[in-house]
Scaffold this motif. Structure first.
Motif, PDB file in Angstrom:
ATOM      1  N   ILE A  76     -11.216  -2.588   8.491  1.00 42.59           N
ATOM      2  CA  ILE A  76     -10.605  -2.619   7.158  1.00 42.59           C
ATOM      3  C   ILE A  76     -11.513  -1.914   6.146  1.00 42.59           C
ATOM      4  O   ILE A  76     -11.072  -1.070   5.370  1.00 42.59           O
ATOM      5  CB  ILE A  76     -10.365  -4.075   6.690  1.00 42.59           C
ATOM      6  CG1 ILE A  76      -9.300  -4.738   7.547  1.00 42.59           C
ATOM      7  CG2 ILE A  76      -9.926  -4.099   5.229  1.00 42.59           C
ATOM      8  CD1 ILE A  76      -9.138  -6.213   7.251  1.00 42.59           C
ATOM      9  N   LYS A  77     -12.812  -2.259   6.163  1.00 43.28           N
ATOM     10  CA  LYS A  77     -13.745  -1.661   5.216  1.00 43.28           C
ATOM     11  C   LYS A  77     -13.811  -0.153   5.380  1.00 43.28           C
ATOM     12  O   LYS A  77     -13.792   0.607   4.400  1.00 43.28           O
ATOM     13  CB  LYS A  77     -15.144  -2.271   5.400  1.00 43.28           C
ATOM     14  CG  LYS A  77     -15.319  -3.631   4.746  1.00 43.28           C
ATOM     15  CD  LYS A  77     -16.790  -4.032   4.779  1.00 43.28           C
ATOM     16  CE  LYS A  77     -17.016  -5.328   3.999  1.00 43.28           C
ATOM     17  NZ  LYS A  77     -18.450  -5.686   3.948  1.00 43.28           N
ATOM     18  N   ALA A  78     -13.909   0.293   6.638  1.00 41.85           N
ATOM     19  CA  ALA A  78     -14.014   1.729   6.893  1.00 41.85           C
ATOM     20  C   ALA A  78     -12.756   2.459   6.456  1.00 41.85           C
ATOM     21  O   ALA A  78     -12.822   3.494   5.790  1.00 41.85           O
ATOM     22  CB  ALA A  78     -14.279   1.967   8.381  1.00 41.85           C
ATOM     23  N   PHE A  79     -11.594   1.914   6.791  1.00 39.09           N
ATOM     24  CA  PHE A  79     -10.333   2.580   6.460  1.00 39.09           C
ATOM     25  C   PHE A  79     -10.115   2.625   4.954  1.00 39.09           C
ATOM     26  O   PHE A  79      -9.732   3.668   4.405  1.00 39.09           O
ATOM     27  CB  PHE A  79      -9.170   1.860   7.145  1.00 39.09           C
ATOM     28  CG  PHE A  79      -7.850   2.567   6.964  1.00 39.09           C
ATOM     29  CD1 PHE A  79      -7.463   3.574   7.838  1.00 39.09           C
ATOM     30  CD2 PHE A  79      -6.996   2.233   5.918  1.00 39.09           C
ATOM     31  CE1 PHE A  79      -6.249   4.236   7.673  1.00 39.09           C
ATOM     32  CE2 PHE A  79      -5.790   2.881   5.742  1.00 39.09           C
ATOM     33  CZ  PHE A  79      -5.419   3.889   6.622  1.00 39.09           C
ATOM     34  N   ARG A  80     -10.349   1.516   4.276  1.00 40.50           N
ATOM     35  CA  ARG A  80     -10.126   1.462   2.826  1.00 40.50           C
ATOM     36  C   ARG A  80     -11.090   2.368   2.062  1.00 40.50           C
ATOM     37  O   ARG A  80     -10.792   2.803   0.953  1.00 40.50           O
ATOM     38  CB  ARG A  80     -10.236   0.027   2.316  1.00 40.50           C
ATOM     39  CG  ARG A  80      -9.117  -0.879   2.775  1.00 40.50           C
ATOM     40  CD  ARG A  80      -7.790  -0.410   2.243  1.00 40.50           C
ATOM     41  NE  ARG A  80      -6.660  -1.173   2.759  1.00 40.50           N
ATOM     42  CZ  ARG A  80      -5.472  -0.666   3.026  1.00 40.50           C
ATOM     43  NH1 ARG A  80      -5.256   0.622   2.811  1.00 40.50           N
ATOM     44  NH2 ARG A  80      -4.512  -1.407   3.495  1.00 40.50           N
ATOM     45  N   LYS A  81     -12.234   2.645   2.650  1.00 40.96           N
ATOM     46  CA  LYS A  81     -13.172   3.573   2.029  1.00 40.96           C
ATOM     47  C   LYS A  81     -12.748   5.018   2.290  1.00 40.96           C
ATOM     48  O   LYS A  81     -12.899   5.882   1.433  1.00 40.96           O
ATOM     49  CB  LYS A  81     -14.575   3.340   2.577  1.00 40.96           C
ATOM     50  CG  LYS A  81     -15.619   4.299   2.024  1.00 40.96           C
ATOM     51  CD  LYS A  81     -16.971   4.067   2.646  1.00 40.96           C
ATOM     52  CE  LYS A  81     -18.012   5.042   2.087  1.00 40.96           C
ATOM     53  NZ  LYS A  81     -17.682   6.457   2.370  1.00 40.96           N
ATOM     54  N   GLU A  82     -12.212   5.278   3.471  1.00 45.28           N
ATOM     55  CA  GLU A  82     -11.941   6.660   3.885  1.00 45.28           C
ATOM     56  C   GLU A  82     -10.584   7.177   3.430  1.00 45.28           C
ATOM     57  O   GLU A  82     -10.421   8.376   3.205  1.00 45.28           O
ATOM     58  CB  GLU A  82     -12.041   6.776   5.415  1.00 45.28           C
ATOM     59  CG  GLU A  82     -13.449   6.573   5.939  1.00 45.28           C
ATOM     60  CD  GLU A  82     -13.524   6.675   7.456  1.00 45.28           C
ATOM     61  OE1 GLU A  82     -12.580   7.200   8.079  1.00 45.28           O
ATOM     62  OE2 GLU A  82     -14.535   6.227   8.019  1.00 45.28           O
ATOM     63  N   VAL A  83      -9.579   6.303   3.315  1.00 48.03           N
ATOM     64  CA  VAL A  83      -8.221   6.728   2.967  1.00 48.03           C
ATOM     65  C   VAL A  83      -7.808   6.018   1.681  1.00 48.03           C
ATOM     66  O   VAL A  83      -7.684   4.795   1.657  1.00 48.03           O
ATOM     67  CB  VAL A  83      -7.226   6.398   4.097  1.00 48.03           C
ATOM     68  CG1 VAL A  83      -5.828   6.911   3.745  1.00 48.03           C
ATOM     69  CG2 VAL A  83      -7.693   7.003   5.426  1.00 48.03           C
ATOM     70  N   VAL A  84      -7.596   6.799   0.615  1.00 50.15           N
ATOM     71  CA  VAL A  84      -7.321   6.202  -0.698  1.00 50.15           C
ATOM     72  C   VAL A  84      -6.052   6.810  -1.290  1.00 50.15           C
ATOM     73  O   VAL A  84      -5.686   7.947  -0.992  1.00 50.15           O
ATOM     74  CB  VAL A  84      -8.508   6.393  -1.662  1.00 50.15           C
ATOM     75  CG1 VAL A  84      -9.741   5.663  -1.134  1.00 50.15           C
ATOM     76  CG2 VAL A  84      -8.817   7.872  -1.882  1.00 50.15           C
ATOM     77  N   LEU A  85      -5.395   6.038  -2.149  1.00 48.60           N
ATOM     78  CA  LEU A  85      -4.110   6.443  -2.721  1.00 48.60           C
ATOM     79  C   LEU A  85      -4.128   6.344  -4.239  1.00 48.60           C
ATOM     80  O   LEU A  85      -4.456   5.294  -4.797  1.00 48.60           O
ATOM     81  CB  LEU A  85      -2.992   5.556  -2.158  1.00 48.60           C
ATOM     82  CG  LEU A  85      -1.603   5.672  -2.803  1.00 48.60           C
ATOM     83  CD1 LEU A  85      -1.027   7.074  -2.646  1.00 48.60           C
ATOM     84  CD2 LEU A  85      -0.656   4.626  -2.186  1.00 48.60           C
ATOM     85  N   LEU A  86      -3.754   7.433  -4.901  1.00 52.51           N
ATOM     86  CA  LEU A  86      -3.558   7.440  -6.340  1.00 52.51           C
ATOM     87  C   LEU A  86      -2.086   7.200  -6.633  1.00 52.51           C
ATOM     88  O   LEU A  86      -1.232   8.007  -6.278  1.00 52.51           O
ATOM     89  CB  LEU A  86      -3.983   8.790  -6.927  1.00 52.51           C
ATOM     90  CG  LEU A  86      -3.816   8.943  -8.443  1.00 52.51           C
ATOM     91  CD1 LEU A  86      -4.870   8.118  -9.173  1.00 52.51           C
ATOM     92  CD2 LEU A  86      -3.904  10.408  -8.870  1.00 52.51           C
ATOM     93  N   PHE A  87      -1.783   6.086  -7.287  1.00 47.52           N
ATOM     94  CA  PHE A  87      -0.403   5.756  -7.618  1.00 47.52           C
ATOM     95  C   PHE A  87       0.112   6.655  -8.747  1.00 47.52           C
ATOM     96  O   PHE A  87      -0.651   7.184  -9.551  1.00 47.52           O
ATOM     97  CB  PHE A  87      -0.281   4.290  -8.028  1.00 47.52           C
ATOM     98  CG  PHE A  87      -0.364   3.325  -6.888  1.00 47.52           C
ATOM     99  CD1 PHE A  87       0.777   2.824  -6.290  1.00 47.52           C
ATOM    100  CD2 PHE A  87      -1.611   2.918  -6.394  1.00 47.52           C
ATOM    101  CE1 PHE A  87       0.701   1.927  -5.235  1.00 47.52           C
ATOM    102  CE2 PHE A  87      -1.690   2.027  -5.335  1.00 47.52           C
ATOM    103  CZ  PHE A  87      -0.532   1.536  -4.754  1.00 47.52           C
ATOM    104  N   GLN A  88       1.427   6.790  -8.812  1.00 46.80           N
ATOM    105  CA  GLN A  88       2.047   7.631  -9.834  1.00 46.80           C
ATOM    106  C   GLN A  88       1.745   7.110 -11.240  1.00 46.80           C
ATOM    107  O   GLN A  88       1.478   7.880 -12.151  1.00 46.80           O
ATOM    108  CB  GLN A  88       3.550   7.707  -9.611  1.00 46.80           C
ATOM    109  CG  GLN A  88       4.282   8.569 -10.625  1.00 46.80           C
ATOM    110  CD  GLN A  88       5.751   8.704 -10.300  1.00 46.80           C
ATOM    111  OE1 GLN A  88       6.180   8.520  -9.171  1.00 46.80           O
ATOM    112  NE2 GLN A  88       6.543   9.017 -11.299  1.00 46.80           N
TER     113      GLN A  88
END
Length: 251
Positions: A76-88
């Motif tokens: 979870i920590k690795a994924f949340r650090k590596e893949v991020v989303l900017l909301f509209q």
């Protein structure tokens, strides 16, 4: 790096993504183009693992991204650090008492030392012109400044994949130009940006994924080739004609 295999997704039994097959290599700059309701935001939320496929498989670096994978705290920590989303809508991402705390939030959640947090916060605040606002509440910022703040909150994590959902929707022309220049200069980050704006598509990336209404991919290739093909534009619902005019055009 990213692969979707025969992915379908439904809300309350109604499929909004249908049989999506997609491979993304590290460092690519991809634009997801489609009219409202074509599933662009849903696709980005799925890539960010806020949603999971109803059918099919999502692989990130070869690992199957499903609910069970998120039982592993290290993953979870690795994924949340590596893949991020900017909301509209930037307001959907802002909730801390100060701009400093907002930028620091993700790092603190991931357990970074406060020394490292401070160094990164000050660096990205400077990049985005937010230094003078660090001790002030985020709600006083303009729309463009909030967008920059949200980008700082994501890039402070040093992600590998940046997902952007209609990032220019609430920006004026000057801020839109700034954002395009910034993304073009961003190095070492894979970007996947959604938009329904035909004129901006080739500026936001060099590979175009086009979704039609109903959530299926109808084009995957160079942006310029698609934008010159009237039949494909019509099929995607991105051009139209009025009853009293014989030709198709954009708005």
């Amino acid at each position: 790096m990213i692969e979707l295999r025969n992915v379908w997704f439904s809300y309350d039994g109604e499929f909004v993504l249908k049989d999506i097959n997609l491979k993304v290599e590290k460092g690519e700059r991809i634009v997801v183009l489609g009219i409202n309701g074509s599933g662009k935001s849903t696709l980005l939320k799925l890539l960010n693992a806020l949603l999971f496929p109803t059918k099919g498989t999502y692989l990130y670096k070869g690992k199957n991204i499903e609910k069970n994978a998120f039982k592993d705290k290290n993953f979870i920590k690795a994924f949340r650090k590596e893949v991020v989303l900017l909301f509209q809508n930037p307001d959907a991402m802002i909730f801390n008492p100060t701009v400093y705390d907002e930028i620091a939030f993700g790092l603190r959640q991931l357990g970074f030392e406060e020394k490292v947090v401070k160094e990164r916060v000050l660096y990205w605040a400077e990049v985005f012109g937010l230094t003078q606002y660090l001790n002030k509440p985020p709600f006083i910022l303009s729309g463009g400044q909030k967008q920059k703040l949200c980008l700082a909150c994501l890039l402070v994590l040093e992600p590998e994949v940046l997902l952007l959902d209609e990032p220019t929707a609430n920006l004026d022309p000057k801020s839109t130009g700034w954002l395009i220049d910034f993304l073009n200069e961003l190095k070492g980050v894979t970007t996947i940006t959604s938009t329904h704006n035909l004129s901006l598509a080739p500026e936001l990336g060099n590979r175009l994924i086009v979704l039609r209404e109903g959530g299926s991919i109808i084009y995957d290739g160079e942006a310029e080739a698609f934008l010159k093909d009237q039949e494909k534009l019509i099929n995607a619902g991105l051009v139209h004609k009025h009853k009293d005019k014989p030709y198709y055009h954009l708005h």
